[in-house]
Design an enzyme around this catalytic site. Structure first.
Site, mmCIF file in Angstrom:
data_model
loop_
_atom_site.group_PDB
_atom_site.id
_atom_site.type_symbol
_atom_site.label_atom_id
_atom_site.label_comp_id
_atom_site.label_asym_id
_atom_site.label_seq_id
_atom_site.Cartn_x
_atom_site.Cartn_y
_atom_site.Cartn_z
ATOM 1 N N ARG A 33 13.647 3.854 12.087
ATOM 2 C CA ARG A 33 12.476 4.737 12.157
ATOM 3 C C ARG A 33 11.638 4.422 13.406
ATOM 4 O O ARG A 33 12.148 3.910 14.385
ATOM 5 C CB ARG A 33 11.690 4.611 10.854
ATOM 6 C CG ARG A 33 12.539 5.018 9.614
ATOM 7 C CD ARG A 33 11.767 4.885 8.324
ATOM 8 N NE ARG A 33 10.596 5.764 8.310
ATOM 9 C CZ ARG A 33 9.590 5.635 7.434
ATOM 10 N NH1 ARG A 33 9.642 4.684 6.512
ATOM 11 N NH2 ARG A 33 8.571 6.452 7.478
ATOM 12 N N PRO A 88 0.786 -1.226 0.000
ATOM 13 C CA PRO A 88 0.000 0.000 0.000
ATOM 14 C C PRO A 88 0.824 1.285 0.000
ATOM 15 O O PRO A 88 1.879 1.354 0.624
ATOM 16 C CB PRO A 88 -0.812 -0.103 1.312
ATOM 17 C CG PRO A 88 -0.041 -1.045 2.160
ATOM 18 C CD PRO A 88 0.576 -2.040 1.205
ATOM 19 N N ASN A 89 0.296 2.235 -0.728
ATOM 20 C CA ASN A 89 0.838 3.604 -0.833
ATOM 21 C C ASN A 89 2.083 3.725 -1.697
ATOM 22 O O ASN A 89 2.554 4.828 -1.960
ATOM 23 C CB ASN A 89 1.097 4.212 0.559
ATOM 24 C CG ASN A 89 -0.161 4.268 1.391
ATOM 25 O OD1 ASN A 89 -1.149 4.840 0.946
ATOM 26 N ND2 ASN A 89 -0.163 3.660 2.570
ATOM 27 N N ALA A 103 3.416 -1.028 4.675
ATOM 28 C CA ALA A 103 2.908 -1.121 6.053
ATOM 29 C C ALA A 103 2.379 -2.517 6.392
ATOM 30 O O ALA A 103 2.396 -2.925 7.562
ATOM 31 C CB ALA A 103 1.818 -0.075 6.273
ATOM 32 N N ARG A 115 5.030 11.015 -2.364
ATOM 33 C CA ARG A 115 4.769 10.731 -0.952
ATOM 34 C C ARG A 115 6.059 10.871 -0.142
ATOM 35 O O ARG A 115 7.030 10.155 -0.397
ATOM 36 C CB ARG A 115 4.270 9.286 -0.852
ATOM 37 C CG ARG A 115 4.170 8.744 0.545
ATOM 38 C CD ARG A 115 4.012 7.224 0.498
ATOM 39 N NE ARG A 115 3.893 6.695 1.823
ATOM 40 C CZ ARG A 115 4.235 5.455 2.155
ATOM 41 N NH1 ARG A 115 4.725 4.611 1.253
ATOM 42 N NH2 ARG A 115 4.104 5.051 3.389
ATOM 43 N N HIS A 160 12.846 -2.700 1.233
ATOM 44 C CA HIS A 160 12.272 -1.422 1.653
ATOM 45 C C HIS A 160 13.147 -0.292 1.125
ATOM 46 O O HIS A 160 14.384 -0.403 1.145
ATOM 47 C CB HIS A 160 12.212 -1.320 3.180
ATOM 48 C CG HIS A 160 11.334 -2.350 3.817
ATOM 49 N ND1 HIS A 160 9.977 -2.192 3.959
ATOM 50 C CD2 HIS A 160 11.627 -3.568 4.327
ATOM 51 C CE1 HIS A 160 9.463 -3.267 4.543
ATOM 52 N NE2 HIS A 160 10.448 -4.126 4.774
ATOM 53 N N TYR A 165 11.269 8.710 1.054
ATOM 54 C CA TYR A 165 11.198 7.667 0.030
ATOM 55 C C TYR A 165 11.827 8.063 -1.312
ATOM 56 O O TYR A 165 11.908 7.246 -2.222
ATOM 57 C CB TYR A 165 9.732 7.253 -0.189
ATOM 58 C CG TYR A 165 9.113 6.677 1.067
ATOM 59 C CD1 TYR A 165 9.615 5.508 1.633
ATOM 60 C CD2 TYR A 165 8.038 7.300 1.697
ATOM 61 C CE1 TYR A 165 9.061 4.983 2.795
ATOM 62 C CE2 TYR A 165 7.481 6.783 2.851
ATOM 63 C CZ TYR A 165 7.997 5.619 3.399
ATOM 64 O OH TYR A 165 7.457 5.089 4.539
ATOM 65 N N ASN A 195 8.099 -5.615 -1.399
ATOM 66 C CA ASN A 195 8.067 -4.491 -0.474
ATOM 67 C C ASN A 195 6.640 -4.457 0.063
ATOM 68 O O ASN A 195 5.736 -3.934 -0.583
ATOM 69 C CB ASN A 195 8.422 -3.171 -1.159
ATOM 70 C CG ASN A 195 8.419 -2.021 -0.161
ATOM 71 O OD1 ASN A 195 7.963 -2.178 0.986
ATOM 72 N ND2 ASN A 195 8.920 -0.865 -0.565
ATOM 73 N N GLU A 231 12.814 -9.596 0.934
ATOM 74 C CA GLU A 231 12.039 -8.432 1.398
ATOM 75 C C GLU A 231 12.826 -7.176 1.065
ATOM 76 O O GLU A 231 14.059 -7.161 1.213
ATOM 77 C CB GLU A 231 11.844 -8.541 2.913
ATOM 78 C CG GLU A 231 11.072 -7.375 3.515
ATOM 79 C CD GLU A 231 10.880 -7.541 5.026
ATOM 80 O OE1 GLU A 231 11.343 -8.551 5.597
ATOM 81 O OE2 GLU A 231 10.270 -6.640 5.630
#
Ligand code: DQA
Length: 145
Positions: free
Chosen positions: A108, A11-12, A78, A19, A101, A24, A75, A99
């Site tokens: 974070r 998502p996003n 969330a 964003r 990111h 990012y 990725n 995985e």
């Protein structure tokens, strides 16, 4: 013809480039897709590159990858921090999972420190922006079944 690497985005990530660019970056998801395709091609592989804001859709694609892909780069965004459904689907896929990111979640907020996907991933690439994806594709190609 060998099976593709499925590169799945949560998502996003469709908003990449606009964003929170300070976190990012300014690279769009389309740019990331092009980078993955070029890197895969240089390794004699292809990618199927997909993004959804919906958890169930991601589960469906992981189930599809089970028979159609040679490896998965994901990725989870969330959903990585929350989704046991993604964890279960990835486990059932029985494929090498990398995985990835863009940011470094470990540096974070504490709610980003745990991801369920990490528990089934063969490896994790974080914190390198779009480069995380290129390296994840490279790792997936090396582990591909
Ligand atoms: C992300 C990190 C996640 O914590 C976050 O929810 C995202 C993007 C990354 O690529 O850095 O949406 O997966």
């Amino acid at each position: 013809m060998s099976k593709p690497i499925y590169v799945l985005n949560g998502p996003n990530l469709n908003l990449l480039g606009v964003r929170e660019p300070e976190i990012y970056g300014k690279t769009t998801l389309e740019d990331v897709q092009a980078l993955c395709e070029v890197r895969a091609k240089s390794l004699g592989k292809t990618v199927v590159f997909l993004q959804s804001n919906h958890e169930g859709q991601l589960v469906d694609w992981i189930q599809e990858a089970r028979t159609k892909a040679c490896a998965i780069v994901i990725n989870p965004a969330a959903y990585g921090h929350t989704s046991i459904a993604l964890f279960d689907a990835l486990k059932a896929a029985d494929l090498p999972v990398i995985e990835c990111h863009l940011s470094n979640p470990a540096a974070r907020e504490s709610f980003r420190h745990h991801t369920y996907v990490s528990l089934v991933a063969a490896g994790i690439v974080t914190g390198l922006g779009a480069k995380s994806y290129e390296l994840a594709v490279e790792a997936a190609a090396a582990l591909a079944t």
